[in-house]
Enzyme design. Structure first.
Site, PDB file in Angstrom:
ATOM      1  N   SER A 108       0.827  -1.198   0.000  1.00 43.34           N
ATOM      2  CA  SER A 108       0.000   0.000   0.000  1.00 43.34           C
ATOM      3  C   SER A 108       0.871   1.261   0.000  1.00 43.34           C
ATOM      4  O   SER A 108       1.649   1.444  -0.929  1.00 43.34           O
ATOM      5  CB  SER A 108      -0.964  -0.041   1.191  1.00 43.34           C
ATOM      6  OG  SER A 108      -2.031   0.859   1.026  1.00 43.34           O
ATOM      7  N   ASP A 155      -9.528  -5.854  -4.166  1.00 46.52           N
ATOM      8  CA  ASP A 155      -8.960  -4.685  -3.493  1.00 46.52           C
ATOM      9  C   ASP A 155      -9.779  -3.447  -3.858  1.00 46.52           C
ATOM     10  O   ASP A 155      -9.771  -2.994  -5.007  1.00 46.52           O
ATOM     11  CB  ASP A 155      -7.502  -4.504  -3.903  1.00 46.52           C
ATOM     12  CG  ASP A 155      -6.759  -3.512  -3.018  1.00 46.52           C
ATOM     13  OD1 ASP A 155      -7.399  -2.538  -2.559  1.00 46.52           O
ATOM     14  OD2 ASP A 155      -5.561  -3.699  -2.796  1.00 46.52           O
ATOM     15  N   HIS A 190      -7.621  -5.673   0.182  1.00 43.00           N
ATOM     16  CA  HIS A 190      -6.442  -4.827   0.351  1.00 43.00           C
ATOM     17  C   HIS A 190      -5.659  -5.310   1.566  1.00 43.00           C
ATOM     18  O   HIS A 190      -6.025  -5.033   2.712  1.00 43.00           O
ATOM     19  CB  HIS A 190      -6.883  -3.377   0.551  1.00 43.00           C
ATOM     20  CG  HIS A 190      -5.767  -2.390   0.514  1.00 43.00           C
ATOM     21  ND1 HIS A 190      -5.024  -2.140  -0.622  1.00 43.00           N
ATOM     22  CD2 HIS A 190      -5.258  -1.567   1.477  1.00 43.00           C
ATOM     23  CE1 HIS A 190      -4.120  -1.217  -0.364  1.00 43.00           C
ATOM     24  NE2 HIS A 190      -4.246  -0.858   0.906  1.00 43.00           N
TER      25      HIS A 190
END
Length: 346
Positions: free
Chosen positions: A56, A140, A174
């Site tokens: 991320s 995600d 995610h």
């Protein structure tokens, strides 16, 4: 990780970041330490086998570090991240997470080439032959899979040999992915580590270095898991001024304690809300890197970000909250990571 629920906060704070960042950052502190941890040690590691990976915001940062210091690095793992300078100093944060079709990769590649001429990033020719791992989960909802595919498109401007490993087929939310710890694979919530029966840390490191021993079952960790002082790598020894924690983590495998060990080095960059202030040691202990490191003589460094008033989720700076030079070797966070690498190489 980066949470879509905080997009309004990001949009509201962006106009003031460039003007007031130096003032506001120094006031954001969420913890106090009673003792200064020891300095990061010197291990005589192999300078030709240095790499990094991130998830991320850490993935965006990993790309930045790889591009800026490509002369010193030979591989990168990108889990739910975007291409270099994608946010363009605050103007395209949402696009770089949610709207891949609006990401102009050709322009970003041209900006990269122009930046080389300033001497603030290494020559892009150094990326040729580097080993690149890319992962984007189908489910995600925070960093769309198409954004990660834009990273692949970006790197293909500079890397012509077939050195990519991509995974765009997993029904994952995610998260950093493991085969032994975390939420169900499709979940998207703290600690943003999901058990998808896939050893992602091994996949990354094996792609970068090749022919590694894969952990099977529980691996005894005979090495040292340690904390170290991050402040010495930041200007004025004031890490919180740059949204960095005063403590970082590292795992030194049992075979790497000697300064003549010549071990490999890998830096792991956590995502938003995954630093020590939020998860303590969970990300550094439960993502699978240490087990691979112990079996294959790889020193792992886990730099830590801390929340501040303009970085409330403790994200790495991939959009410019520390200043306009955030994606170059002039940026404090970038320089700190490079200094940590140089320390264990020395």
């Amino acid at each position: 990780m980066m949470k879509t629920a905080n997009m309004e906060t990001i949009k509201l704070t962006l106009p003031v970041i460039l003007v007031f960042s130096a003032f506001t950052l120094c006031q954001g502190t969420y913890s106090k330490e009673s003792e200064i941890p020891p300095p990061l040690g010197k291990y005589g590691a192999d300078s030709s086998n240095v790499s990094l990976s991130g998830f991320s915001s850490g993935a965006f940062m990993a790309v930045q570090v790889h591009v800026a210091y490509s002369k010193s690095l030979m591989g990168v793992g990108v889990i739910a991240g975007g291409p270099y300078y994608c946010a363009q100093a605050n103007s395209s944060v949402i696009t770089c997470m949610q709207e891949p079709r609006k990401i102009n990769v050709k322009y970003l590649a041209e900006v990269t080439r122009r930046t080389v001429s300033t001497g603030t990033i290494d020559d892009t020719a150094n990326m040729e032959g580097d080993r690149i791992y890319l992962f984007g989960g189908i489910l995600d909802a925070t960093v769309k899979q198409g954004v990660v595919q834009k990273v692949e498109e970006y790197y293909r401007y500079f890397v012509t040999t077939p050195t990519f490993m991509t995974n765009y087929s997993m029904m994952a939310g995610h998260a950093m992915i493991t085969n032994f710890f975390g939420n169900p694979c499709d979940v998207e919530q703290s600690p943003y580590i999901n058990n998808c029966n896939y050893h992602q840390a091994f996949a990354i490191l094996n792609h970068i270095y090749g022919d590694l021993k894969k952990p099977t079952g529980e691996v005894p960790l005979y090495g040292i898991f340690l904390t170290f002082d991050q402040s010495e790598f930041l200007p004025g020894r004031n890490p919180k001024l740059y949204s960095m924690d005063n403590i970082g983590y590292a795992y030194i495998p049992s075979a790497c304690r000697s300064t003549s060990s010549n071990c490999k080095v890998h830096v792991v960059l956590h995502g938003c809300t995954q630093g020590r202030i939020f998860l303590k040691e969970i990300y550094a202990r439960k993502t699978g890197y240490n087990e691979v490191a112990e079996l294959n003589d790889i020193i792992i460094i886990y730099p830590q970000i801390t929340p501040t008033l303009v970085n409330i989720n403790g994200c790495w700076d991939w959009w410019g909250y520390t200043g306009l030079a955030y994606a170059t070797n002039l940026a404090p966070q970038m320089s700190a990571i490079k200094q940590m690498i140089d320390r264990v190489l020395s």
